[in-house]
Scaffold this active site. Structure first.
Site, mmCIF file in Angstrom:
data_model
loop_
_atom_site.group_PDB
_atom_site.id
_atom_site.type_symbol
_atom_site.label_atom_id
_atom_site.label_comp_id
_atom_site.label_asym_id
_atom_site.label_seq_id
_atom_site.Cartn_x
_atom_site.Cartn_y
_atom_site.Cartn_z
ATOM 1 N N CYS A 266 8.340 -125.397 -19.807
ATOM 2 C CA CYS A 266 9.863 -124.726 -19.189
ATOM 3 C C CYS A 266 9.634 -123.396 -19.009
ATOM 4 O O CYS A 266 8.519 -123.130 -18.585
ATOM 5 C CB CYS A 266 11.185 -125.377 -19.664
ATOM 6 S SG CYS A 266 11.034 -124.876 -21.713
ATOM 7 N N SER A 267 10.365 -122.756 -19.741
ATOM 8 C CA SER A 267 10.324 -121.283 -19.479
ATOM 9 C C SER A 267 9.431 -120.726 -21.130
ATOM 10 O O SER A 267 8.428 -120.362 -21.161
ATOM 11 C CB SER A 267 11.522 -120.258 -19.414
ATOM 12 O OG SER A 267 11.137 -119.087 -19.284
ATOM 13 N N ASP A 268 10.224 -120.995 -22.118
ATOM 14 C CA ASP A 268 9.556 -120.796 -23.543
ATOM 15 C C ASP A 268 8.857 -122.035 -23.955
ATOM 16 O O ASP A 268 8.379 -121.943 -25.015
ATOM 17 C CB ASP A 268 10.542 -120.179 -24.331
ATOM 18 C CG ASP A 268 11.796 -121.073 -24.570
ATOM 19 O OD1 ASP A 268 11.841 -122.271 -24.104
ATOM 20 O OD2 ASP A 268 12.841 -120.818 -25.363
ATOM 21 N N GLY A 269 9.177 -122.940 -23.352
ATOM 22 C CA GLY A 269 8.342 -124.201 -23.947
ATOM 23 C C GLY A 269 8.965 -124.836 -25.246
ATOM 24 O O GLY A 269 8.381 -125.445 -26.017
ATOM 25 N N ALA A 270 10.176 -124.605 -25.435
ATOM 26 C CA ALA A 270 11.045 -125.092 -26.613
ATOM 27 C C ALA A 270 12.224 -125.892 -26.192
ATOM 28 O O ALA A 270 12.613 -126.944 -26.845
ATOM 29 C CB ALA A 270 11.199 -123.881 -27.504
ATOM 30 N N ARG B 35 14.325 -126.814 -23.247
ATOM 31 C CA ARG B 35 14.163 -128.138 -22.296
ATOM 32 C C ARG B 35 13.153 -128.865 -22.682
ATOM 33 O O ARG B 35 13.072 -130.213 -22.423
ATOM 34 C CB ARG B 35 14.193 -127.557 -20.806
ATOM 35 C CG ARG B 35 15.586 -126.906 -20.284
ATOM 36 C CD ARG B 35 15.319 -126.128 -19.209
ATOM 37 N NE ARG B 35 14.925 -124.655 -19.258
ATOM 38 C CZ ARG B 35 14.525 -123.627 -18.392
ATOM 39 N NH1 ARG B 35 14.941 -123.954 -17.055
ATOM 40 N NH2 ARG B 35 14.023 -122.648 -18.629
#
Ligand SMILES: *[C@@H]1O[C@H](CO)[C@@H](O)[C@H](O)[C@H]1NC(C)=O
Ligand SMILES: *[C@@H]1O[C@H](CO)[C@@H](O)[C@H](O)[C@H]1NC(C)=O
Ligand SMILES: CC(=O)N[C@H]1CO[C@H](CO)[C@@H](O)[C@@H]1O
Length: 421
Positions: free
Chosen positions: A351-355, A357
């Protein structure tokens, strides 16, 4: 009297002929209308069919049958009016060992859940889920979701959970720190994807990405990673290449309320070269307002090898939020897994930070996969701790956690309904 008799029939026949005239005109109009409509429909269908054919032929001459097959499969799914009822292929290589918590020792004997749900464009839900386990899980989830207090307590306990080991020294080193989108989510030293230094653009092995295992520590089922930054796009494609990945799940729009969430890491059309990795956009298929599918050719310019990569892009899930409905995400997940099938490479999820979503999606997928394999016990909180041991911050809000529970319950419900009673 004579005139009366004469008058009546005349009046009568006059009325009759007017009616007849009106009827005739109306029927002619109707026939013309129907003819016009069918011509238009025929033309449209013919054109789209022709376009599709053209695309497929172009693809065929491009190179490699793999992309063509994938694309044809996607088209077939799209075109088929009835949901297909093929059995899922077991993802056997992904889960081998048995943990104490999930007793999937004996094979679950249950009729295959082949079923379809309402609309034709949705994938059928199917599973080898044990019926009684399904009912148990469902009532447990429903109870859990009703009891908001218990849910809040469980979430509090999860927030206090401390992963160990949790060092992130490599990711915070000089030279690597700038490759992180967020300071809060940096890959752990003990659980990070390493790049081959000799092939990397920056002579570094660091990328903000974590392998996520289910049961088998040798084969990660997923790679959870941040949305690439302009400076890390080449690293991203190198990771895709080196880990043999063929499916990317993207859960963020590129920009939200003017805030950049992820760099546009693929070409809008044609191809782009990222260091030694050439990415070619082969097709883009819009399924609905919520998600679309892109197909890429990835070529390693050093070896001239190529591979097809499919990206599933969910568009309407905003940071720190949940999708509007579980149903849409479940349909999205089924399409991802249908494309992935029984392969043994990890699925890239970002996703954006990868945590936040990313963690929510992986939690849902992991739990449902375990259930599909006949697990008799499901502990979602423990599964989330297992994810947080491998990457910090997985599932960021209580709403996301609740959404994961709701979504699992909904899928179990669909599977149970589809089972022959
Ligand atoms: C990291 O691990 C140490 C123990 O090694 C622990 O004291 C600390 O609270 C942990 N930090 C986090 C954020 O989990
Ligand atoms: C890759 O292809 C190019 C052009 O077709 C060729 O010049 C080059 O030798 C090839 N490299 C390898 C490693 O096969
Ligand atoms: C910890 C750290 O230095 N984070 C940085 C990661 O990279 C982004 C983008 O370059 C920076 O804004 C962060 O400060």
């Amino acid at each position: 009297q004579g005139s009366q008799i004469k008058q009546i029939p005349t009046k009568y026949s006059q009325g009759e002929s007017t009616k007849f005239l009106v009827l005739t005109v109306v029927s002619i109009l109707c026939i013309v209308g129907v003819l016009l409509a069918s011509t238009v429909v025929y033309c449209l269908r013919h054109r789209s069919h022709h376009k599709l054919k053209e695309k497929l032929t172009n693809l065929g001459t491009d190179s490699g049958g793999d992309a063509t097959a994938t694309y044809q499969e996607l088209c077939r799914q799209r075109m088929s009016v009835k949901p297909s009822v093929d059995r899922p292929e077991p993802i056997s290589s992904r889960i081998n060992s048995v943990s104490s918590q999930f007793s999937d020792g004996g094979p679950a004997i249950s009729p295959s859940g082949r079923g379809s749900i309402s609309s034709w464009s949705e994938e059928p839900a199917h599973s080898n889920m044990d019926i009684s386990t399904g009912h148990m899980i469902l009532s447990y989830m429903e109870d859990h979701l009703k009891n908001k207090d218990r849910l809040a307590k469980e979430w509090e306990a999860l927030c206090a959970y401390q992963a160990e080991p949790n060092a992130t020294t490599t990711g915070l080193k000089n030279g690597n720190a700038k490759k992180n989108r967020s300071t809060a989510v940096v890959a752990y030293d003990h659980s990070r994807i390493t790049l081959k230094v000799e092939n990397s653009q920056g002579n570094s092995d660091y990328i903000n990405a974590s392998p996520v295992m289910d049961h088998d520590p040798r084969n990660p089922a997923y790679i959870a990673t941040q949305g690439p930054l302009p400076s890390t796009v080449a690293d991203f494609w190198q990771m895709v290449w080196e880990n043999g990945c063929v499916v990317i799940v993207m859960l963020t729009p590129l920009v939200e309320n003017g805030v950049k969430q992820c760099y546009h890491y693929w070409p809008d059309e044609g191809s782009n070269l990222y260091h030694i990795y050439e990415v070619n956009l082969v097709s883009e298929h819009i399924w609905c307002d919520d998600f679309l599918v892109r197909s890429f050719y990835l070529k390693n310019m050093q070896t001239n090898e190529t591979r097809t990569v499919t990206q599933f892009h969910f568009l309407t899930w905003l940071n720190q939020n949940v999708p509007e409905t579980s149903r849409t995400l479940l349909d999205f997940r089924r399409k991802v897994n249908k494309c992935y099938r029984g392969r043994s490479c990890p699925i890239i999820v970002h996703c954006s930070d990868g945590a936040g979503r990313t963690g929510t999606y992986i939690l849902i997928d992991m739990v449902l996969n375990r259930m599909a394999k006949g697990a008799k016990e499901i502990d979602i909180a423990a599964t989330l701790e297992h994810l947080r041991d491998q990457r910090p911050g997985m599932v960021q809000t209580k709403d996301q956690f609740e959404f994961a529970l709701t979504t699992v319950a909904e899928e179990v419900n669909v599977i149970l309904k589809a089972l022959p009673q």
